[in-house]
Design a protein around this motif. Structure first.
Motif, PDB file in Angstrom:
ATOM      1  N   ASP A 123       6.565 -74.776  87.255  1.00 46.85           N
ATOM      2  CA  ASP A 123       7.159 -73.677  86.511  1.00 46.85           C
ATOM      3  C   ASP A 123       8.450 -73.166  87.152  1.00 46.85           C
ATOM      4  O   ASP A 123       8.753 -73.450  88.312  1.00 46.85           O
ATOM      5  CB  ASP A 123       6.156 -72.526  86.379  1.00 46.85           C
ATOM      6  N   GLY A 191      -1.919 -75.722  74.005  1.00 51.17           N
ATOM      7  CA  GLY A 191      -2.252 -76.100  75.377  1.00 51.17           C
ATOM      8  C   GLY A 191      -3.685 -76.568  75.468  1.00 51.17           C
ATOM      9  O   GLY A 191      -4.446 -76.541  74.499  1.00 51.17           O
ATOM     10  N   ARG A 255       2.857 -73.799  73.198  1.00 52.20           N
ATOM     11  CA  ARG A 255       3.011 -72.862  74.289  1.00 52.20           C
ATOM     12  C   ARG A 255       4.173 -73.352  75.163  1.00 52.20           C
ATOM     13  O   ARG A 255       4.825 -74.344  74.820  1.00 52.20           O
ATOM     14  CB  ARG A 255       1.723 -72.766  75.103  1.00 52.20           C
ATOM     15  N   SER A 256       4.382 -72.709  76.293  1.00 48.11           N
ATOM     16  CA  SER A 256       5.565 -73.040  77.094  1.00 48.11           C
ATOM     17  C   SER A 256       5.224 -73.433  78.520  1.00 48.11           C
ATOM     18  O   SER A 256       5.941 -73.082  79.462  1.00 48.11           O
ATOM     19  CB  SER A 256       6.538 -71.857  77.098  1.00 48.11           C
ATOM     20  N   GLY A 257       4.099 -74.146  78.685  1.00 40.60           N
ATOM     21  CA  GLY A 257       3.830 -74.740  79.989  1.00 40.60           C
ATOM     22  C   GLY A 257       4.916 -75.748  80.303  1.00 40.60           C
ATOM     23  O   GLY A 257       5.347 -76.508  79.435  1.00 40.60           O
ATOM     24  N   SER A 258       5.381 -75.754  81.529  1.00 37.94           N
ATOM     25  CA  SER A 258       6.577 -76.553  81.843  1.00 37.94           C
ATOM     26  C   SER A 258       6.347 -78.050  81.672  1.00 37.94           C
ATOM     27  O   SER A 258       7.268 -78.778  81.295  1.00 37.94           O
ATOM     28  CB  SER A 258       7.059 -76.259  83.259  1.00 37.94           C
ATOM     29  N   PRO A 275       5.441 -68.614  73.876  1.00 41.12           N
ATOM     30  CA  PRO A 275       4.929 -68.493  75.246  1.00 41.12           C
ATOM     31  C   PRO A 275       3.751 -67.549  75.354  1.00 41.12           C
ATOM     32  O   PRO A 275       3.645 -66.569  74.611  1.00 41.12           O
ATOM     33  CB  PRO A 275       6.138 -67.957  76.028  1.00 41.12           C
ATOM     34  N   SER A 281      -0.809 -63.690  81.339  1.00 46.63           N
ATOM     35  CA  SER A 281      -0.458 -64.596  82.429  1.00 46.63           C
ATOM     36  C   SER A 281       0.518 -63.855  83.327  1.00 46.63           C
ATOM     37  O   SER A 281       0.803 -62.675  83.116  1.00 46.63           O
ATOM     38  CB  SER A 281       0.184 -65.872  81.882  1.00 46.63           C
ATOM     39  N   ASP A 284       5.066 -66.663  83.489  1.00 52.90           N
ATOM     40  CA  ASP A 284       5.793 -67.907  83.747  1.00 52.90           C
ATOM     41  C   ASP A 284       6.201 -68.611  82.459  1.00 52.90           C
ATOM     42  O   ASP A 284       7.301 -69.177  82.377  1.00 52.90           O
ATOM     43  CB  ASP A 284       4.954 -68.856  84.614  1.00 52.90           C
ATOM     44  N   GLN A 285       5.343 -68.550  81.429  1.00 56.65           N
ATOM     45  CA  GLN A 285       5.690 -69.245  80.192  1.00 56.65           C
ATOM     46  C   GLN A 285       6.859 -68.564  79.483  1.00 56.65           C
ATOM     47  O   GLN A 285       7.675 -69.241  78.859  1.00 56.65           O
ATOM     48  CB  GLN A 285       4.471 -69.315  79.266  1.00 56.65           C
ATOM     49  N   ASN A 288       9.867 -69.839  81.311  1.00 54.98           N
ATOM     50  CA  ASN A 288      10.116 -71.237  80.955  1.00 54.98           C
ATOM     51  C   ASN A 288      10.783 -71.339  79.590  1.00 54.98           C
ATOM     52  O   ASN A 288      11.764 -72.073  79.400  1.00 54.98           O
ATOM     53  CB  ASN A 288       8.802 -72.033  80.914  1.00 54.98           C
TER      54      ASN A 288
END
Length: 350
Positions: A123, A191, A255-258, A275, A281, A284-285, A288
């Motif tokens: 991330d 995700g 979603r925006s997981g790297s 995200p 969370s 981090d998302q 990102n």
């Protein structure tokens, strides 16, 4: 005979990048072993490979106030002891940690035995597990250049990307999902754990979308709708071979997981990013997603603005602008760091 232990999990994003390394690690290590949690998704992922899997006790810090957090120290200590017994038995030369709460007991047990640890942070900002692991690691490798600057032992290398994501046959994948290929296909995924908000908004938006698109929906474990599904809509809890979904998709809602973002970037696939909000969370998302939006590679739809109508609008906007978005990807060629990461790991074998 050189031996490596891989660890990381809690979500697929803390595990699947290890799969990208396997073809290269097998050139340097005679034995590869995985340590993960007893019931996490990483167990299901690794059990589909030929890598031996060892389970230990792991504990995730809940971000809301809950009595569960009181048991966390005891579970971590138990996990460290269990990991230590595995390390004493296997005697690895090096540990590679992909992060997530699952990795912490193994990293600490390795440090106590003076076994070299290399970590990787995917991330834009460093997660709690990797902040802890950084103190025990020789190096923390990063996917983003800015992330490495924030760490004393950080080194920017880029993301490990599975080569398998480009190997699927589109014709075979269309048959698998029951699509004829006459309409563009929208891949929607929340995700590895699913996303209730995305699932609900998408299903409510189906009447707005299915006249123009076919929908391939990866909805997460136990999130399948029990209602009769309309023609042009395919749902599945999880997909071990995500390359089949990528092979047929015109755009992706995600979603925006790297790890997912870098895979989409390598495929030059236009996307709508939703995200995971800060509070659910560490944020981090959101970071990102903002990073990729600034590069002109994605359309970001925040979850607090997510409705059936806003989702349909975002999908239509990205699909209409897909050629421009694809051209923007050409400005930011992405390198697969898998070979470089495996070489760095091998350098710590004595």
């Amino acid at each position: 005979m050189a031996t490596i232990i891989l660890t990381g999990g809690g979500t697929a994003g803390h595990c699947t990048p290890n799969l990208a390394l396997l073809p290269y690690l097998k050139n340097d290590f005679d034995k590869i072993v995985y340590i993960g949690s007893e019931n996490g998704i990483e167990k299901n992922i690794i059990e589909n490979t030929d890598i031996p899997y060892y389970a230990i006790s792991c504990a995730k810090l809940e971000r809301k106030t809950t009595i569960k957090n009181l048991t966390l120290p005891f579970k971590v200590v138990k996990g460290i002891l269990q990991a230590g017994k595995i390390l004493d038995k296997i005697k690895p030369d090096v540990i590679f940690s992909k992060g997530g709460y699952v990795s912490i007991p193994t990293v600490i047990a390795a440090a106590k035995r003076k076994i070299s640890v290399i970590s990787h942070e995917s991330d834009y900002t460093v997660g709690l597990a990797n902040k802890i692991s950084a103190h025990f690691s020789k190096k923390v490798l990063t996917s983003f250049p800015e992330t490495a600057i924030s760490l004393k032992n950080g080194e920017y290398v880029g993301p490990p990307i599975r080569k398998t994501i480009i190997n699927a046959s589109k014709a075979e994948a269309l048959k698998m999902f029951g699509f004829n290929g006459q309409k563009p296909i929208i891949l929607v995924t929340g995700g590895s754990q699913g996303a209730k908000a995305i699932n609900e908004a998408l299903r409510n938006a189906l009447p707005l979308l299915l006249s123009k698109y076919d929908i391939l929906h990866i909805c997460g474990k136990n999130n399948l709708t029990q209602e009769k599904t309309p023609k042009g809509y395919f749902q599945t809890e999880y997909m071990n071979k995500i390359e089949n979904a990528f092979a047929v998709a015109s755009i992706c809602v995600s979603r925006s997981g790297s790890n997912t973002l870098f895979e989409l970037m390598s495929l030059k696939m236009p996307c709508v990013l939703i995200p995971l909000p800060k509070g659910n969370s560490r944020g981090d998302q959101v970071q990102n997603a903002e990073y990729f939006q600034k590069l002109g590679l994605a359309h970001v739809l925040q979850q607090d603005a997510l409705t059936a109508e806003s989702l349909a609008f975002a999908i239509n906007a990205v699909y209409a602008n897909r050629l421009n978005l694809s051209r923007n990807f050409q400005k930011f060629p992405i390198k697969d760091a898998s070979r470089q990461i495996s070489r760095i790991i091998a350098d710590y074998v004595h």
